[in-house]
Design a protein around this motif. Structure first.
Motif, PDB file in Angstrom:
ATOM      1  N   ILE A  34      35.351  41.780  18.576  1.00 29.56           N
ATOM      2  CA  ILE A  34      34.705  40.686  19.325  1.00 29.56           C
ATOM      3  C   ILE A  34      33.336  40.906  19.182  1.00 29.56           C
ATOM      4  O   ILE A  34      32.574  39.692  19.179  1.00 29.56           O
ATOM      5  N   THR A  35      32.715  41.981  18.774  1.00 35.20           N
ATOM      6  CA  THR A  35      31.223  42.235  18.531  1.00 35.20           C
ATOM      7  C   THR A  35      30.620  41.608  17.402  1.00 35.20           C
ATOM      8  O   THR A  35      29.735  40.841  17.340  1.00 35.20           O
ATOM      9  N   VAL A  36      31.523  41.594  16.100  1.00 31.67           N
ATOM     10  CA  VAL A  36      31.267  40.767  15.093  1.00 31.67           C
ATOM     11  C   VAL A  36      31.527  39.158  15.394  1.00 31.67           C
ATOM     12  O   VAL A  36      30.440  38.631  14.897  1.00 31.67           O
ATOM     13  N   VAL A  37      32.600  38.942  15.846  1.00 32.45           N
ATOM     14  CA  VAL A  37      32.807  37.346  16.350  1.00 32.45           C
ATOM     15  C   VAL A  37      31.190  37.086  17.012  1.00 32.45           C
ATOM     16  O   VAL A  37      30.826  35.710  16.790  1.00 32.45           O
ATOM     17  N   ALA A  38      31.281  37.707  18.242  1.00 34.11           N
ATOM     18  CA  ALA A  38      30.015  37.000  19.271  1.00 34.11           C
ATOM     19  C   ALA A  38      28.755  37.387  18.180  1.00 34.11           C
ATOM     20  O   ALA A  38      27.916  36.486  18.320  1.00 34.11           O
ATOM     21  N   GLY A  39      28.514  38.337  17.514  1.00 37.95           N
ATOM     22  CA  GLY A  39      27.302  38.604  16.594  1.00 37.95           C
ATOM     23  C   GLY A  39      27.071  37.314  15.695  1.00 37.95           C
ATOM     24  O   GLY A  39      26.067  36.395  15.770  1.00 37.95           O
ATOM     25  N   ARG A  40      28.080  36.770  15.020  1.00 38.87           N
ATOM     26  CA  ARG A  40      28.165  35.495  14.152  1.00 38.87           C
ATOM     27  C   ARG A  40      27.736  34.353  14.853  1.00 38.87           C
ATOM     28  O   ARG A  40      26.842  33.341  14.592  1.00 38.87           O
ATOM     29  N   VAL A  64      45.720  41.883  27.813  1.00 41.41           N
ATOM     30  CA  VAL A  64      44.504  41.951  27.370  1.00 41.41           C
ATOM     31  C   VAL A  64      43.374  42.224  28.705  1.00 41.41           C
ATOM     32  O   VAL A  64      43.406  41.453  29.514  1.00 41.41           O
ATOM     33  N   ASP A  65      42.658  43.237  28.658  1.00 40.92           N
ATOM     34  CA  ASP A  65      41.624  43.246  29.723  1.00 40.92           C
ATOM     35  C   ASP A  65      40.374  42.394  29.078  1.00 40.92           C
ATOM     36  O   ASP A  65      39.771  42.853  28.024  1.00 40.92           O
ATOM     37  N   PHE A  66      40.086  41.319  29.692  1.00 40.22           N
ATOM     38  CA  PHE A  66      39.032  40.636  29.022  1.00 40.22           C
ATOM     39  C   PHE A  66      37.524  40.995  29.574  1.00 40.22           C
ATOM     40  O   PHE A  66      36.706  40.571  28.790  1.00 40.22           O
ATOM     41  N   GLU A  67      37.638  41.682  30.490  1.00 43.15           N
ATOM     42  CA  GLU A  67      36.031  42.295  30.804  1.00 43.15           C
ATOM     43  C   GLU A  67      35.351  43.077  29.868  1.00 43.15           C
ATOM     44  O   GLU A  67      34.341  42.990  29.597  1.00 43.15           O
ATOM     45  N   PRO A  68      36.081  44.256  29.048  1.00 42.57           N
ATOM     46  CA  PRO A  68      35.086  44.782  28.014  1.00 42.57           C
ATOM     47  C   PRO A  68      34.965  43.686  26.970  1.00 42.57           C
ATOM     48  O   PRO A  68      33.828  43.954  26.212  1.00 42.57           O
ATOM     49  N   LEU A  69      35.675  42.929  26.797  1.00 41.42           N
ATOM     50  CA  LEU A  69      35.491  41.692  25.712  1.00 41.42           C
ATOM     51  C   LEU A  69      34.284  40.856  26.252  1.00 41.42           C
ATOM     52  O   LEU A  69      33.434  40.771  25.265  1.00 41.42           O
ATOM     53  N   ALA A  70      34.258  40.329  27.295  1.00 41.49           N
ATOM     54  CA  ALA A  70      33.068  39.803  27.803  1.00 41.49           C
ATOM     55  C   ALA A  70      31.807  40.470  27.587  1.00 41.49           C
ATOM     56  O   ALA A  70      30.737  40.031  27.308  1.00 41.49           O
ATOM     57  N   LEU A  71      31.708  41.848  28.002  1.00 41.63           N
ATOM     58  CA  LEU A  71      30.650  42.702  28.063  1.00 41.63           C
ATOM     59  C   LEU A  71      30.285  42.866  26.565  1.00 41.63           C
ATOM     60  O   LEU A  71      28.988  42.668  26.556  1.00 41.63           O
ATOM     61  N   ARG A  90      28.338  39.735  25.480  1.00 42.20           N
ATOM     62  CA  ARG A  90      27.173  39.585  25.895  1.00 42.20           C
ATOM     63  C   ARG A  90      26.028  40.599  25.076  1.00 42.20           C
ATOM     64  O   ARG A  90      24.946  40.315  24.881  1.00 42.20           O
ATOM     65  N   ALA A  91      26.535  41.903  25.022  1.00 42.66           N
ATOM     66  CA  ALA A  91      25.920  42.930  24.300  1.00 42.66           C
ATOM     67  C   ALA A  91      25.365  42.366  22.871  1.00 42.66           C
ATOM     68  O   ALA A  91      24.590  42.701  22.256  1.00 42.66           O
TER      69      ALA A  91
END
Ligand code: SAH
Length: 355
Positions: A217-223, A270-277, A280-281
């Protein structure tokens, strides 16, 4: 050697294994893994997913992403990606529906993140006219605007389970009892990643951690944060993980996850909370978690169903009505499945979602 024999030997040599190691072996072992060796989807398979239920799902997702592309100034080159595309049905429905959006397909480079050679072959058949490119990992997603979907991908990633014991945790492990796989518990200890969960759990409660989801998710959000784009993550689960959600499905029935390693689908909510955090990070905005039924209704699934229904009668019409209900009704998939939208900070979320 069967997968079970391989697991028995591994545990005999290395000691009990985490649920995560067990899931990874069962799902993606190169020669015996559940996904690596078969097409598990559909009526003849072990489970059915939203895009396999109705074309309406992929069509509406495609149009939501295409509208985001228009809203962001229709960049003339972007990556249209899917994580874990299964049979390629969702991507095929997205591409068919978005062919009517001028310029969209010409600007799109279709990229598929897929670990299973068996499913890559099927995707190659389904999507051949669009010349997709396969990559092994989200880390290889090109540096470009990214419009991405993932349906029932994150639920297949390995999780670990921890039981609260006083002010520490004991990991649920899989060991041996004779020549059978059996549940056990590791020693009590601290878990840095679960520090916050001491506030909202009680002794004896179980929580799940999906470490593998975070780099993806970090890569996807970063792009998306850097180059623009949008992401739609659809899966069953909720905002906070609590309790044991590890499950095995075989021929549409729940079975014992330890009974037939490599022959049943293994998933966890799926626990969406850590994905959302993590989103944002990585400098990317995310929408509120939206139930799948609400998302599809907002995108006009009722109107689309009426248009598809017009020429139909008899059992075909009944099947369409049933599919619409199954995707949206709160007692079917409508509430259990949720959508998390990712979008760059100055833009608005993809249609169907609210900030
Ligand atoms: N999205 C499809 C299929 C869901 S099944 C649908 O909705 O019908 C899960 C998919 O994720 C399969 O294609 C599986 O092979 C893939 N997958 C599971 N774990 C993966 C991993 N670690 N890396 C890449 N793909 C993975």
């Amino acid at each position: 050697m069967s997968l079970k024999d391989h697991l028995l030997a591994r545990i005999a040599q290395d000691g009990p294994m985490s649920v995560a190691d067990y899931m990874a072996e069962c799902l993606l072992h190169p020669t015996h893994g559940y996904y690596t060796t078969r097409d598990p989807l559909g009526a003849q398979g072990d489970f059915i997913t939203a895009p396999e239920i109705s074309q309406m799902f992929g069509e509406l997702i495609g149009l939501s992403l295409a509208q985001s592309w228009l809203d962001q100034g229709h960049p003339d080159h972007f990556v249209l990606a899917e994580l874990g595309p299964g049979r390629g049905t969702l991507m095929a429905d997205m591409l068919r529906a978005t062919a009517r959006v001028p310029g969209f397909l010409d600007a799109a480079e279709v990229v598929l993140v897929e670990a299973s050679p068996a499913l890559r072959d099927i995707q190659a058949q389904t999507l051949k006219e669009f010349k997709p490119r396969w990559i092994d990992s989200a880390a290889d997603l090109p540096e470009a605007p990214l419009f991405l979907v993932a349906n029932e991908f994150f639920d297949a990633l390995p999780i670990r389970q921890f039981l609260r014991d006083g002010n520490g945790w004991r990991e649920r492990l899989i060991g041996l009892e004779g020549d059978a796989l059996a549940w056990g518990l590791g020693p009590q200890g601290e878990q840095v990643a679960l520090k916050d969960r001491l506030d909202d759990t009680r002794d004896g409660e179980l929580v799940e951690l999906c470490a593998a989801a975070i780099p993806i998710i970090t890569v996807v959000a970063g792009r998306i944060g850097t180059h623009g784009g949008a992401g739609l993550i659809v899966d069953y689960g909720d905002w906070h993980s609590l309790g044991d959600t590890f499950q095995a499905l075989q021929t549409h029935e729940r079975t014992d996850p330890l009974a037939l390693p490599g022959q049943a689908d293994l998933t966890a909510h799926v626990d969406f909370e850590p994905l959302a955090l993590a989103t944002r990070a990585a400098g990317c905005a995310h929408s509120r978690l939206t139930p799948q039924g609400v998302f599809l209704e907002r995108l006009g699934i009722a109107t689309r169903a009426q248009a598809l229904a017009a020429p139909l009668g008899g059992s075909e019409l009944e099947a369409l009505v049933a599919a619409h209900r199954r995707l949206t009704h709160p007692e079917e998939m409508g509430n259990l499945f949720k959508v998390l939208g990712l979008y760059p900070t100055p833009s608005s979320p993809p249609p169907g979602l609210e900030p």
